[in-house]
Design a protein around this motif. Structure first.
Motif, PDB file in Angstrom:
ATOM      1  N   GLY A   1       7.610  -8.534 -16.073  1.00  0.00           N
ATOM      2  CA  GLY A   1       9.043  -8.290 -16.152  1.00  0.00           C
ATOM      3  C   GLY A   1       9.554  -8.677 -17.522  1.00  0.00           C
ATOM      4  O   GLY A   1       8.793  -9.135 -18.387  1.00  0.00           O
TER       5      GLY A   1
ATOM      6  N   ASP B   1      12.671 -10.934 -19.275  1.00  0.00           N
ATOM      7  CA  ASP B   1      13.774 -11.872 -19.121  1.00  0.00           C
ATOM      8  C   ASP B   1      14.839 -11.556 -20.170  1.00  0.00           C
ATOM      9  O   ASP B   1      14.653 -11.840 -21.367  1.00  0.00           O
ATOM     10  CB  ASP B   1      13.260 -13.306 -19.292  1.00  0.00           C
TER      11      ASP B   1
ATOM     12  N   CYS C   1       8.206 -12.092 -18.633  1.00  0.00           N
ATOM     13  CA  CYS C   1       8.225 -12.988 -17.489  1.00  0.00           C
ATOM     14  C   CYS C   1       7.447 -12.340 -16.356  1.00  0.00           C
ATOM     15  O   CYS C   1       7.038 -11.176 -16.459  1.00  0.00           O
ATOM     16  CB  CYS C   1       9.660 -13.291 -17.049  1.00  0.00           C
ATOM     17  N   GLU C   2       7.225 -13.073 -15.286  1.00  0.00           N
ATOM     18  CA  GLU C   2       6.511 -12.515 -14.144  1.00  0.00           C
ATOM     19  C   GLU C   2       7.356 -11.415 -13.489  1.00  0.00           C
ATOM     20  O   GLU C   2       8.578 -11.518 -13.416  1.00  0.00           O
ATOM     21  CB  GLU C   2       6.202 -13.613 -13.114  1.00  0.00           C
ATOM     22  N   SER C   3       6.698 -10.387 -13.029  1.00  0.00           N
ATOM     23  CA  SER C   3       7.408  -9.296 -12.369  1.00  0.00           C
ATOM     24  C   SER C   3       7.876  -9.741 -10.989  1.00  0.00           C
ATOM     25  O   SER C   3       7.299 -10.639 -10.372  1.00  0.00           O
ATOM     26  CB  SER C   3       6.514  -8.059 -12.246  1.00  0.00           C
ATOM     27  N   LYS C   4       8.934  -9.103 -10.504  1.00  0.00           N
ATOM     28  CA  LYS C   4       9.455  -9.418  -9.181  1.00  0.00           C
ATOM     29  C   LYS C   4       8.533  -8.855  -8.103  1.00  0.00           C
ATOM     30  O   LYS C   4       7.785  -7.909  -8.362  1.00  0.00           O
ATOM     31  CB  LYS C   4      10.861  -8.840  -9.031  1.00  0.00           C
ATOM     32  N   PRO C   5       8.560  -9.418  -6.896  1.00  0.00           N
ATOM     33  CA  PRO C   5       7.700  -8.905  -5.822  1.00  0.00           C
ATOM     34  C   PRO C   5       7.920  -7.409  -5.573  1.00  0.00           C
ATOM     35  O   PRO C   5       9.052  -6.928  -5.571  1.00  0.00           O
ATOM     36  CB  PRO C   5       8.127  -9.744  -4.597  1.00  0.00           C
ATOM     37  N   LYS C   6       6.813  -6.692  -5.387  1.00  0.00           N
ATOM     38  CA  LYS C   6       6.814  -5.259  -5.078  1.00  0.00           C
ATOM     39  C   LYS C   6       7.429  -4.401  -6.189  1.00  0.00           C
ATOM     40  O   LYS C   6       7.780  -3.254  -5.964  1.00  0.00           O
ATOM     41  CB  LYS C   6       7.552  -4.992  -3.754  1.00  0.00           C
ATOM     42  N   GLN C   7       7.507  -4.952  -7.386  1.00  0.00           N
ATOM     43  CA  GLN C   7       8.043  -4.206  -8.522  1.00  0.00           C
ATOM     44  C   GLN C   7       6.895  -3.890  -9.483  1.00  0.00           C
ATOM     45  O   GLN C   7       6.432  -4.746 -10.219  1.00  0.00           O
ATOM     46  CB  GLN C   7       9.124  -5.017  -9.243  1.00  0.00           C
TER      47      GLN C   7
ATOM     48  N   ILE D   1       9.119  -1.744 -14.726  1.00  0.00           N
ATOM     49  CA  ILE D   1      10.526  -1.895 -15.079  1.00  0.00           C
ATOM     50  C   ILE D   1      10.806  -1.023 -16.302  1.00  0.00           C
ATOM     51  O   ILE D   1       9.900  -0.737 -17.094  1.00  0.00           O
ATOM     52  CB  ILE D   1      10.918  -3.358 -15.378  1.00  0.00           C
TER      53      ILE D   1
END
Length: 270
Positions: free
Chosen positions: A179, A181, A188-194, A197
């Motif tokens: 992800g 920020d 940053c770490e990606s969001k769950p199930k994403q 981006i």
């Protein structure tokens, strides 16, 4: 399907000049898209004639028709097109979007931000950007390289170009495996199930290679045209899929993102 670009008319408005390398990039892109459009129009016309019984349904036309029926990009089109993994419907939509981007360029002037995913041959655009900077600042193109700045406050419809030929703003790329920020301006770490981006606008900023700060923690993120992440060397010496490496700021070491297979893509598969 739109008409072919009138390249002779475009050349009168955007002549090849020493000061503006983007004019050359534009003409080269229009020629490539005209070739693709010509094949698309000719094959569709021939298929319609064959279905009406006006010409013989050859094996090539039959295979072309089968691809259309199966919602796949025909081989006759893919052979003269840019790399893409999209199904037929999305492929056509994407093609029209690319043609619209270049028509807007012709009608309204050089874009203030470039849709980097819309280029047929992205490397020529990158070289043109470096050439503009080198000629403007009277330095050798061999001495400069891109520095990269993510600028989320610059939208795709931004009204001003970068100052003094200091590179260009690009948009339209996707980040896979991580992800971004916005507050910190780092990976940053990606969001769950994403899975992906859409990245903010990126400033491709030419600098003397020796002046680029190498002390910052960055992840050298590869940019590919498709999610296949593999390509072959073309006759130009460039990969058919790999575009470039974009250094992204990170608070974590490079190995962390390598293990996650983080990369950037010009286009998705749908």
């Amino acid at each position: 399907m739109p008409e072919l670009f009138q390249i002779e008319n475009v050349q009168k408005v955007y002549p090849v000049t020493y000061e503006e390398g983007m004019n050359t990039v534009l003409i080269q892109e229009l020629k490539r898209f005209n070739r693709l459009l010509g094949v698309v129009k000719e094959t569709l016309k021939n298929l319609q004639k064959a279905l009406r019984g006006e010409v013989v349904m050859s094996q090539e036309l039959e295979k072309f028709g089968d691809s259309m029926f199966n919602v796949q990009v025909p081989d006759l089109w893919a052979a003269v097109a840019y790399p893409s993994l999209k199904p037929l419907g999305s492929w056509v939509t994407d093609l029209i979007k690319r043609l619209t981007f270049f028509q807007d360029w012709i009608d309204s002037g050089i874009p203030t931000t470039f849709w980097i995913s819309g280029f047929f041959f992205t490397q020529s655009f990158l070289t043109g950007t470096l050439q503009n900077h080198a000629r403007w600042n009277k330095v050798s193109i061999d001495q400069i390289a891109f520095d990269f700045v993510v600028v989320p406050d610059i939208p795709p419809d931004h009204k001003e170009r970068t100052p003094g030929n200091q590179g260009c703003y690009v948009h339209g790329v996707y980040l896979e495996g991580a992800g971004w920020d916005l507050a910190e301006g780092t990976l940053c770490e990606s969001k769950p199930k994403q899975l992906y981006i859409s990245m903010p606008t990126i400033w491709l900023k030419p600098e003397r290679a020796s002046d680029i700060d190498q002390t910052r923690v960055r992840y050298p993120c590869p940019l590919y045209k498709t999610s296949k992440r593999a390509g072959a060397l073309s006759t130009t010496g460039h990969s058919t899929n790999y575009v470039m490496t974009i250094d992204l700021l990170s608070k974590l070491p490079e190995e962390h993102w390598v293990m996650r297979g983080v990369a950037m893509l010009c286009g998705l598969d749908n």
